[in-house]
Each structure stands twice: as structure tokens, then as C-alpha cells.
Design a protein around this motif. Structure first.
Motif, PDB file in Angstrom:
ATOM      1  N   GLU A  58       0.852  -1.190   0.000  1.00 13.75           N
ATOM      2  CA  GLU A  58       0.000   0.000   0.000  1.00 13.75           C
ATOM      3  C   GLU A  58       0.888   1.240   0.000  1.00 13.75           C
ATOM      4  OE1 GLU A  58      -2.766  -0.128   3.185  1.00 13.75           O
ATOM      5  OE2 GLU A  58      -3.595  -2.085   2.611  1.00 13.75           O
ATOM      6  N   ILE A  59       0.743   2.061  -1.022  1.00 15.50           N
ATOM      7  CA  ILE A  59       1.614   3.229  -1.203  1.00 15.50           C
ATOM      8  C   ILE A  59       0.771   4.437  -1.565  1.00 15.50           C
ATOM      9  CG2 ILE A  59       3.410   4.231  -2.703  1.00 15.50           C
ATOM     10  CD1 ILE A  59       4.533   1.360  -2.966  1.00 15.50           C
ATOM     11  N   GLY A  60       1.148   5.593  -1.024  1.00 12.83           N
ATOM     12  CA  GLY A  60       0.502   6.841  -1.415  1.00 12.83           C
ATOM     13  C   GLY A  60      -0.417   7.440  -0.381  1.00 12.83           C
ATOM     14  N   ASN A  61      -0.420   6.880   0.843  1.00 19.46           N
ATOM     15  CA  ASN A  61      -1.254   7.451   1.910  1.00 19.46           C
ATOM     16  C   ASN A  61      -0.493   8.606   2.561  1.00 19.46           C
ATOM     17  OD1 ASN A  61      -3.376   5.512   1.628  1.00 19.46           O
ATOM     18  ND2 ASN A  61      -2.044   4.021   2.641  1.00 19.46           N
ATOM     19  N   TYR A  62      -0.511   9.750   1.895  1.00 22.38           N
ATOM     20  CA  TYR A  62       0.303  10.884   2.319  1.00 22.38           C
ATOM     21  C   TYR A  62      -0.521  11.928   3.063  1.00 22.38           C
ATOM     22  CZ  TYR A  62       3.684   9.063  -1.092  1.00 22.38           C
ATOM     23  OH  TYR A  62       4.552   8.262  -1.791  1.00 22.38           O
ATOM     24  N   HIS A  63       0.157  12.584   3.980  1.00 19.51           N
ATOM     25  CA  HIS A  63      -0.401  13.747   4.678  1.00 19.51           C
ATOM     26  C   HIS A  63       0.465  14.948   4.333  1.00 19.51           C
ATOM     27  CE1 HIS A  63      -1.726  16.509   7.750  1.00 19.51           C
ATOM     28  NE2 HIS A  63      -0.542  16.490   8.340  1.00 19.51           N
ATOM     29  N   TYR A  64      -0.144  16.030   3.860  1.00 14.96           N
ATOM     30  CA  TYR A  64       0.610  17.192   3.380  1.00 14.96           C
ATOM     31  C   TYR A  64       0.513  18.338   4.385  1.00 14.96           C
ATOM     32  CZ  TYR A  64       0.470  14.779  -1.125  1.00 14.96           C
ATOM     33  OH  TYR A  64       0.613  13.839  -2.139  1.00 14.96           O
ATOM     34  N   PHE A  65       1.630  19.011   4.595  1.00 21.56           N
ATOM     35  CA  PHE A  65       1.633  20.226   5.403  1.00 21.56           C
ATOM     36  C   PHE A  65       2.796  21.098   4.948  1.00 21.56           C
ATOM     37  CE2 PHE A  65       4.150  17.071   7.615  1.00 21.56           C
ATOM     38  CZ  PHE A  65       5.274  17.761   8.052  1.00 21.56           C
ATOM     39  N   LYS A  66       2.735  22.371   5.320  1.00 20.98           N
ATOM     40  CA  LYS A  66       3.753  23.329   4.874  1.00 20.98           C
ATOM     41  C   LYS A  66       4.633  23.746   6.043  1.00 20.98           C
ATOM     42  CE  LYS A  66       1.085  25.288   1.012  1.00 20.98           C
ATOM     43  NZ  LYS A  66       1.946  24.732  -0.036  1.00 20.98           N
ATOM     44  N   ILE A  67       5.914  23.985   5.737  1.00 18.20           N
ATOM     45  CA  ILE A  67       6.833  24.561   6.714  1.00 18.20           C
ATOM     46  C   ILE A  67       7.485  25.785   6.077  1.00 18.20           C
ATOM     47  CG2 ILE A  67       7.267  22.346   7.825  1.00 18.20           C
ATOM     48  CD1 ILE A  67      10.015  22.340   6.376  1.00 18.20           C
ATOM     49  N   ASN A  68       8.030  26.646   6.917  1.00 13.72           N
ATOM     50  CA  ASN A  68       8.736  27.835   6.429  1.00 13.72           C
ATOM     51  C   ASN A  68      10.102  27.900   7.092  1.00 13.72           C
ATOM     52  OD1 ASN A  68       6.730  29.634   4.740  1.00 13.72           O
ATOM     53  ND2 ASN A  68       5.571  28.824   6.479  1.00 13.72           N
ATOM     54  N   ASP A  69      11.038  27.057   6.649  1.00 15.12           N
ATOM     55  CA  ASP A  69      12.356  27.007   7.285  1.00 15.12           C
ATOM     56  C   ASP A  69      13.402  26.526   6.282  1.00 15.12           C
ATOM     57  OD1 ASP A  69      14.374  27.066   9.172  1.00 15.12           O
ATOM     58  OD2 ASP A  69      13.889  25.076   9.957  1.00 15.12           O
ATOM     59  N   PRO A  70      14.094  27.411   5.593  1.00 11.42           N
ATOM     60  CA  PRO A  70      13.986  28.865   5.661  1.00 11.42           C
ATOM     61  C   PRO A  70      12.957  29.420   4.678  1.00 11.42           C
ATOM     62  CG  PRO A  70      15.860  28.265   4.326  1.00 11.42           C
ATOM     63  CD  PRO A  70      15.272  26.973   4.821  1.00 11.42           C
ATOM     64  N   LYS A  71      12.520  28.590   3.715  1.00 17.95           N
ATOM     65  CA  LYS A  71      11.521  29.034   2.755  1.00 17.95           C
ATOM     66  C   LYS A  71      10.352  28.063   2.790  1.00 17.95           C
ATOM     67  CE  LYS A  71      14.066  26.621  -0.902  1.00 17.95           C
ATOM     68  NZ  LYS A  71      14.823  26.764  -2.169  1.00 17.95           N
ATOM     69  N   GLU A  72       9.232  28.468   2.223  1.00 16.22           N
ATOM     70  CA  GLU A  72       8.051  27.619   2.281  1.00 16.22           C
ATOM     71  C   GLU A  72       8.261  26.344   1.468  1.00 16.22           C
ATOM     72  OE1 GLU A  72       3.833  28.040   0.329  1.00 16.22           O
ATOM     73  OE2 GLU A  72       3.838  29.162   2.228  1.00 16.22           O
ATOM     74  N   ARG A  73       8.001  25.209   2.110  1.00 16.49           N
ATOM     75  CA  ARG A  73       8.087  23.910   1.455  1.00 16.49           C
ATOM     76  C   ARG A  73       6.850  23.106   1.820  1.00 16.49           C
ATOM     77  NH1 ARG A  73      13.669  22.750   0.234  1.00 16.49           N
ATOM     78  NH2 ARG A  73      15.105  24.170   1.303  1.00 16.49           N
ATOM     79  N   THR A  74       6.403  22.283   0.887  1.00 18.45           N
ATOM     80  CA  THR A  74       5.317  21.358   1.162  1.00 18.45           C
ATOM     81  C   THR A  74       5.915  20.007   1.518  1.00 18.45           C
ATOM     82  OG1 THR A  74       3.801  22.476  -0.361  1.00 18.45           O
ATOM     83  CG2 THR A  74       3.274  20.219   0.234  1.00 18.45           C
ATOM     84  N   ILE A  75       5.658  19.558   2.745  1.00 19.60           N
ATOM     85  CA  ILE A  75       6.171  18.283   3.217  1.00 19.60           C
ATOM     86  C   ILE A  75       5.109  17.218   2.985  1.00 19.60           C
ATOM     87  CG2 ILE A  75       7.065  17.006   5.190  1.00 19.60           C
ATOM     88  CD1 ILE A  75       8.854  19.305   4.233  1.00 19.60           C
TER      89      ILE A  75
END
Length: 343
Positions: A58-75
Motif C-alpha cells: 500500500e503506497i501513497g497514503n500521504y499527509h501534506y503540510f507546509k513549513i517555512n524554514d527557511p523558505k516555504e516547502r510542502t512536506i
């Protein structure tokens, strides 16, 4: 080089799956999804074993969130069972990836890391007069699925493993057939491996005398400015044509102005924090102290976050910055006051 095969049986061995669980659960045992997985650990690992052997993971069960360190990235955070899968795969595949990398590639490798890369940069700054700095535009989002799969086929021949790799790669895209998720263990390996051809080209074909890569941050050194400029152009052409990547505008400069690398500014006689690092230090210190004062963090949680931050500053000439932080924390009668770095 001989391709690696017959790996899926080793990956699916129950001892390897237990090891993968303990690695994935490290520092996360208090989280609900980890506790739930551990309650029926034997059963869950047997399910994963069956999935691996049947190529039906089973692949692809992702949870997305953003961080700003040092620039905005989607984790892109995989579910805990997928993280166990990733560790199980890389426990066995790590040596195969490692064999593709040159000595002066430092990211996500045992015995390497940030400070080993910085130490080598300090040596080169003293040895060479000129440097070039390169940084790939949106590196993780720009990695070609087609090129990555082709590169994996050159080092692996296990069909079941290749199918699982293909599923992991296909589970995410930032644009059609491009991109790997920031946050996955597999992505760290894929991304480090993806640029290995550029490493070999720089060292073996261009004969660049000083070369360092930390993921997609690359430094080239030479005493001859014209030669370095020509190598820079050829290297850029290679990376664009063979890997489908583009660099941000390159920096080509004399070492006396300092080399900005991994949050530091390296000069021939000393190392400083760069301006962004100073700002982040002050901002994080203030945020961490608020979390402690508001009872959201315990003292141990606060210490666990603050110590690496202080260690980061200790590599550079930053005594005044740290003294300013400790002084304000100690004497302020109104609670913690964010430090104000002066530069």
C-alpha cells in the motif's frame, strides 16, 4: 557495474521488518499511529511481508503540510506503515545506492553530513582562490520520473523491487511525470542518487580539483577563474541535457568574499553564520521559549529542540549571539525577550 538482484527476499525477512519498525518509530513512540501499529506489531509485519512478496504494498497514503524554514516547502508525510516499508527497503538497498556516490557527496550518508561538508569546504577555501556555487531550482519537484526509473534499472535487476520503486515514484507528482515527495526516506535516497552522474562528470570528465555536493547544493573550486567558468558552463549543460534540471543563477566569486554554504559564510580565516541563519536562530529561540512558558512543551522537550539549535551556532564565530540570548533569558523580568542579532 553488476546490478543488484534477489533483494526482495532479504527486504521481506521478518528480522529486517522488525528493524525497520524500530527505526521508523524512533522518537515517535508516543504518537497514536505508532502506538496502534505496535499493539499488533507481529500481525502488521506479517501483512507487510506478504505485501512485499506479492508486490501489492500500500503506497501513497500521504499527509501534506507546509513549513517555512527557511523558505516555504510542502512536506509529504507518508503513513506510519509506509515509513516502515521505506526503512525495510533501504536497510537492504543502502549499500547499492552508496556504491554509486563519490566521496565528496555528503547528504544523508553515514559518516558524512553537514559538518563534514563544511569541514571540506573550509579546506578548499584555504586551498583555492575561486569558487562557484550552484543550487538546483525546485530540485525535488523537478526530478524526472522517467530518468529516475532508468537510473534505478541500471543498478537493480530485482523485478519485484523495481515494481515497488515504480509504485513509490508514481504515487506523487508536482507536474506531469516529475517530482518526488519531500519527507520520505526513499526520496532522500532517490534525490541523492539522481545527481550522482553529475558528480562523476565533474570529477572524472571536467577534472574539477575541488568539488562538494550536499544534496542539490554544489560547490566547485579552482585557482584559475577562466577554467572554472568554462567548467561551470559545461557542468550546467550536462545537468540540463542529461538530467532535465535547471540551476538557479550561479555565483562565481573570489574566496575573500566568503562562500555561503549550508547556512554559514566560510571565509579563509573564520566561519560566520549567514544573515538568514541569524534571523532563524532568533525567531526559533523566541518560539521555543513561548512553547515552554505556555506549558505546551516540557523542559525536556524544550531542551531537545534547543540543543541542536545552539550546536548549529557553535560551528561558527557566534559567541556574541549566544551570549545575547542567554543574557536576555536570565535577566528579563518580563519573561523571554527575543534576541536581536546585530550584523
Amino acid at each position: 557495474m553488476k546490478r543488484a538482484g534477489n533483494l526482495i527476499d532479504k527486504i521481506s525477512e521478518i528480522d529486517n521488518l522488525y528493524l525497520a519498525f524500530y527505526k521508523a518509530a524512533k522518537h515517535k513512540r508516543a504518537k497514536i499511529e505508532v502506538r496502534e501499529y505496535e499493539q499488533t506489531l507481529d500481525h502488521n509485519l506479517k501483512i507487510l511481508q506478504q505485501q512485499l512478496l506479492s508486490e501489492n504494498v500500500e503506497i501513497g497514503n500521504y499527509h501534506y503540510f507546509k513549513i517555512n524554514d527557511p523558505k516555504e516547502r510542502t512536506i509529504c508525510a507518508a503513513s506510519f506503515p509506509e515509513r516502515v516499508l521505506h526503512h525495510a527497503i533501504m536497510n537492504i538497498c543502502h549499500p547499492v545506492f552508496e556504491r554509486q556516490l563519490i566521496h565528496h557527496t555528503y547528504a544523508t550518508r553515514p559518516g558524512k553530513g553537514t559538518y563534514a561538508a563544511l569541514d571540506k569546504a573550509k579546506v578548499y577555501v584555504k586551498k583555492f582562490s575561486w569558487f562557484a556555487k550552484l543550487d538546483v531550482k525546485k530540485y525535488f519537484d523537478s526530478i524526472s520520473h522517467i530518468v529516475l526509473k532508468q537510473k534505478l534499472l541500471r543498478i537493480f535487476k530485482d523485478e519485484k523491487l523495481i515494481k515497488i520503486f515504480d509504485s513509490i515514484i508514481a504515487s506523487y507528482q508536482s507536474s506531469p511525470s516529475r517530482g518526488i515527495p519531500i519527507g520520505n526516506l526513499t526520496s532522500q535516497y532517490f534525490a541523492n542518487f539522481y545527481l550522482s552522474a553529475a558528480d562523476h562528470y565533474a570529477i572524472e570528465e571536467l577534472k574539477i580539483p575541488g568539488y562538494i555536493r550536499y544534496m542539490d547544493d554544489i560547490l566547485l573550486f579552482d585557482n584559475d577563474k577562466s577554467k572554472l567558468k568554462n567548467c561551470l558552463n559545461e557542468f550546467n549543460t550536462f545537468v540540463e541535457s542529461k538530467l532535465g534540471l535547471s540551476f538557479k543563477p550561479a555565483v562565481l566569486n573570489n574566496k575573500r568574499y566568503g562562500v555561503s554554504f549550508l547556512g554559514y559564510r566560510i571565509l579563509p580565516a573564520l566561519v560566520k553564520l549567514n544573515k538568514n541563519s541569524k534571523r532563524r536562530f532568533c525567531k526559533k529561540i523566541a518560539n521555543y521559549r513561548k512553547l515552554l512558558n505556555n506549558g505546551i512543551w516540557s523542559q525536556s522537550e524544550y531542551s531537545r529542540h534547543i540543543l541542536p539549535l545552539l550546536s548549529f551556532t557553535e560551528y561558527a564565530e557566534s559567541r556574541a549571539l549566544r551570549r545575547n540570548y542567554f543574557y536576555k533569558e536570565k535577566v528579563s523580568s518580563r519573561g523571554f525577550e527575543p534576541c536581536v542579532a546585530r550584523w
